[in-house]
Scaffold this motif. Structure first.
Motif, PDB file in Angstrom:
ATOM      1  N   THR A 165       0.833  -1.203   0.000  1.00 50.00           N
ATOM      2  CA  THR A 165       0.000   0.000   0.000  1.00 50.00           C
ATOM      3  C   THR A 165       0.867   1.252   0.000  1.00 50.00           C
ATOM      4  OG1 THR A 165      -0.181  -0.199   2.406  1.00 50.00           O
ATOM      5  CG2 THR A 165      -2.012  -1.045   1.087  1.00 50.00           C
ATOM      6  N   ILE A 166       0.517   2.183  -0.884  1.00 51.24           N
ATOM      7  CA  ILE A 166       1.242   3.443  -1.032  1.00 51.24           C
ATOM      8  C   ILE A 166       0.238   4.585  -0.943  1.00 51.24           C
ATOM      9  CG2 ILE A 166       2.702   4.823  -2.570  1.00 51.24           C
ATOM     10  CD1 ILE A 166       3.615   2.168  -3.862  1.00 51.24           C
ATOM     11  N   PHE A 167       0.571   5.604  -0.191  1.00 50.40           N
ATOM     12  CA  PHE A 167      -0.316   6.747   0.022  1.00 50.40           C
ATOM     13  C   PHE A 167       0.329   7.991  -0.563  1.00 50.40           C
ATOM     14  CE2 PHE A 167      -2.305   9.899   3.123  1.00 50.40           C
ATOM     15  CZ  PHE A 167      -3.598   9.748   2.649  1.00 50.40           C
ATOM     16  N   ILE A 168      -0.417   8.724  -1.379  1.00 54.39           N
ATOM     17  CA  ILE A 168       0.057   9.994  -1.929  1.00 54.39           C
ATOM     18  C   ILE A 168      -0.905  11.087  -1.496  1.00 54.39           C
ATOM     19  CG2 ILE A 168       0.544  11.316  -4.021  1.00 54.39           C
ATOM     20  CD1 ILE A 168       1.229   8.723  -5.436  1.00 54.39           C
ATOM     21  N   ALA A 169      -0.399  12.040  -0.726  1.00 55.45           N
ATOM     22  CA  ALA A 169      -1.228  13.139  -0.235  1.00 55.45           C
ATOM     23  C   ALA A 169      -0.399  14.407  -0.176  1.00 55.45           C
ATOM     24  CB  ALA A 169      -1.804  12.813   1.139  1.00 55.45           C
ATOM     25  N   CYS A 170      -1.084  15.548  -0.094  1.00 61.64           N
ATOM     26  CA  CYS A 170      -0.409  16.850  -0.101  1.00 61.64           C
ATOM     27  C   CYS A 170      -0.535  17.564   1.237  1.00 61.64           C
ATOM     28  CB  CYS A 170      -0.948  17.709  -1.243  1.00 61.64           C
ATOM     29  SG  CYS A 170      -0.688  16.962  -2.873  1.00 61.64           S
ATOM     30  N   VAL A 171      -0.708  16.788   2.296  1.00 60.65           N
ATOM     31  CA  VAL A 171      -0.752  17.326   3.657  1.00 60.65           C
ATOM     32  C   VAL A 171       0.278  16.569   4.486  1.00 60.65           C
ATOM     33  CG1 VAL A 171      -3.161  18.049   3.536  1.00 60.65           C
ATOM     34  CG2 VAL A 171      -2.604  15.725   4.278  1.00 60.65           C
ATOM     35  N   PRO A 172       0.846  17.200   5.511  1.00 59.95           N
ATOM     36  CA  PRO A 172       1.856  16.524   6.335  1.00 59.95           C
ATOM     37  C   PRO A 172       1.266  15.397   7.168  1.00 59.95           C
ATOM     38  CG  PRO A 172       1.328  18.694   7.242  1.00 59.95           C
ATOM     39  CD  PRO A 172       0.638  18.609   5.911  1.00 59.95           C
ATOM     40  N   GLN A 173       2.098  14.481   7.572  1.00 56.58           N
ATOM     41  CA  GLN A 173       1.659  13.310   8.324  1.00 56.58           C
ATOM     42  C   GLN A 173       0.994  13.679   9.642  1.00 56.58           C
ATOM     43  OE1 GLN A 173       5.142  10.835   8.673  1.00 56.58           O
ATOM     44  NE2 GLN A 173       4.991  10.078   6.573  1.00 56.58           N
ATOM     45  N   GLU A 174       1.423  14.763  10.264  1.00 56.85           N
ATOM     46  CA  GLU A 174       0.818  15.147  11.538  1.00 56.85           C
ATOM     47  C   GLU A 174      -0.624  15.629  11.385  1.00 56.85           C
ATOM     48  OE1 GLU A 174       3.729  18.541  10.422  1.00 56.85           O
ATOM     49  OE2 GLU A 174       3.645  16.347  10.332  1.00 56.85           O
ATOM     50  N   GLN A 175      -1.011  16.006  10.175  1.00 64.06           N
ATOM     51  CA  GLN A 175      -2.398  16.410   9.944  1.00 64.06           C
ATOM     52  C   GLN A 175      -3.282  15.221   9.590  1.00 64.06           C
ATOM     53  OE1 GLN A 175      -2.580  19.618   7.058  1.00 64.06           O
ATOM     54  NE2 GLN A 175      -1.894  21.138   8.561  1.00 64.06           N
ATOM     55  N   VAL A 176      -2.744  14.287   8.833  1.00 61.64           N
ATOM     56  CA  VAL A 176      -3.477  13.065   8.466  1.00 61.64           C
ATOM     57  C   VAL A 176      -2.516  11.886   8.536  1.00 61.64           C
ATOM     58  CG1 VAL A 176      -4.813  11.858   6.702  1.00 61.64           C
ATOM     59  CG2 VAL A 176      -4.990  14.347   6.898  1.00 61.64           C
ATOM     60  N   SER A 177      -2.728  10.999   9.467  1.00 60.66           N
ATOM     61  CA  SER A 177      -1.871   9.818   9.600  1.00 60.66           C
ATOM     62  C   SER A 177      -2.572   8.610   8.992  1.00 60.66           C
ATOM     63  CB  SER A 177      -1.550   9.552  11.068  1.00 60.66           C
ATOM     64  OG  SER A 177      -2.747   9.288  11.790  1.00 60.66           O
ATOM     65  N   ILE A 178      -1.769   7.651   8.532  1.00 66.91           N
ATOM     66  CA  ILE A 178      -2.329   6.444   7.927  1.00 66.91           C
ATOM     67  C   ILE A 178      -1.283   5.332   8.013  1.00 66.91           C
ATOM     68  CG2 ILE A 178      -1.527   7.079   5.604  1.00 66.91           C
ATOM     69  CD1 ILE A 178      -4.082   5.732   4.499  1.00 66.91           C
ATOM     70  N   ASP A 179      -1.740   4.106   8.126  1.00 65.76           N
ATOM     71  CA  ASP A 179      -0.855   2.954   8.227  1.00 65.76           C
ATOM     72  C   ASP A 179      -0.700   2.327   6.846  1.00 65.76           C
ATOM     73  OD1 ASP A 179       0.717   0.901   9.133  1.00 65.76           O
ATOM     74  OD2 ASP A 179      -0.922  -0.227  10.064  1.00 65.76           O
ATOM     75  N   VAL A 180       0.392   2.657   6.162  1.00 66.71           N
ATOM     76  CA  VAL A 180       0.665   2.113   4.829  1.00 66.71           C
ATOM     77  C   VAL A 180       2.137   1.727   4.751  1.00 66.71           C
ATOM     78  CG1 VAL A 180      -1.150   3.371   3.590  1.00 66.71           C
ATOM     79  CG2 VAL A 180       1.081   4.447   3.941  1.00 66.71           C
TER      80      VAL A 180
END
Length: 307
Positions: A165-180
């Protein structure tokens, strides 16, 4: 994860101080501002180079084992994934099922806004089940703001099935965390038009997908040097490109290159192998198969046997 009802704190939703008078700018000033801000998209991709390289390595590894690559997203993010997937067959002559794009709302969402469908995590889970994702596959979730339930549902389901699983987002990890497995953050900052992530965020995402898919295909032996030797010869433009590749790499005349291309079944990679080794189509095809389609490895192997 961020509260899906309260997204104002997200980096992609912030107000850009440089464009607060956007509606008062001249056309030239507007273009200049966009140009300055768009440079941040390139910088954001560069800042994520380590994670992107990891994504290339891991994806190529799974595809070499028979896996598939899936992009999944909603709105602009989903459309960009579908676009990148659709461009792989003509560019690299891959089967359509090798790289697939999944967008919330299905094909209709490509041309008509269906953003309301992104709020259904269960639809993302269903998309993973429908495509029978396995531990050999790679699933790339794309969401500029990072909170799209459709994407989170899909990634959770894919992870449970053992997929990379790969996550691509334009917000920092501290704003949105996810287990990938691999977390790619493209921090492009506030948009010129507040919240319109089809702008810098979309540009950075497109750049990232370009690098990811092309890098994977390089690792899979789909190119020789920087030449598109697995190009699908399906129209006049692509036939011309194929002939130019053959001429450049062999020194043959256009007429002789055309004959060689026909003898190879319109497969540039095989045509080159036939020319460099003297093998006929069937033997050349077999040699390429033995080396997983890697032209450089096939040529080296042939030369070693003749040494």
């Amino acid at each position: 994860m961020a509260d899906l009802q309260e997204r104002g704190h997200l980096l992609t939703e912030q107000i850009n101080p440089l464009s607060q008078n956007l509606d008062q700018l001249s056309s030239l000033e507007l273009v200049e501002l966009f140009n300055i801000e768009d440079q941040k998209a390139v910088a954001a991709v560069a800042a994520a180079k380590v994670e992107l390289a990891q994504a290339i390595e891991k994806t190529a590894e799974r595809l070499q084992q028979g896996g598939r690559l899936f992009y999944i997203g909603a709105g602009t993010s989903g459309r960009l994934g579908v676009l990148d997937a659709a461009e792989c067959p003509p560019t690299f002559c891959t089967p359509p099922e090798l790289v697939q794009g999944i967008i919330a709302g299905g094909a209709g969402a490509l041309v008509r806004s269906s953003e309301d469908l992104e709020d259904r995590a269960q639809d993302g889970e269903a998309a993973i089940a429908q495509r029978q994702i396995t531990q050999l596959d790679v699933v790339v979730g794309i969401t500029a703001g990072g909170t799209t339930p459709f994407v989170h549902g899909a990634l959770n389901a894919a992870r449970q099935r053992g997929a990379v699983t790969i996550f691509i987002a334009c917000v920092p990890q501290e704003q949105v965390s996810i287990d990938v497995d691999i977390d790619i953050r493209l921090l492009t900052g506030p948009e010129v038009l507040a919240g319109s992530t089809r702008l810098k965020a979309g540009t950075a995402t497109k750049l990232t997908l370009n690098i990811l898919s092309t890098g994977v295909m390089v690792k899979l032996g789909k190119v020789y040097g920087n030449r598109m030797v697995d190009v699908a010869v399906t129209n006049q433009k692509l036939r011309d490109r194929a002939l130019r590749i053959l001429q450049d790499l062999t020194g043959l005349s256009r007429e002789t290159a055309a004959l060689l291309l026909e003898r190879s079944g319109k497969w540039v990679k095989l045509a080159l192998l036939m020319h460099w080794t003297g093998l006929e189509k069937q033997a050349g095809d077999q040699l390429l198969s033995e080396h997983q389609g890697n032209l450089r490895a096939a040529v080296a192997s042939y030369n070693n046997t003749k040494a």
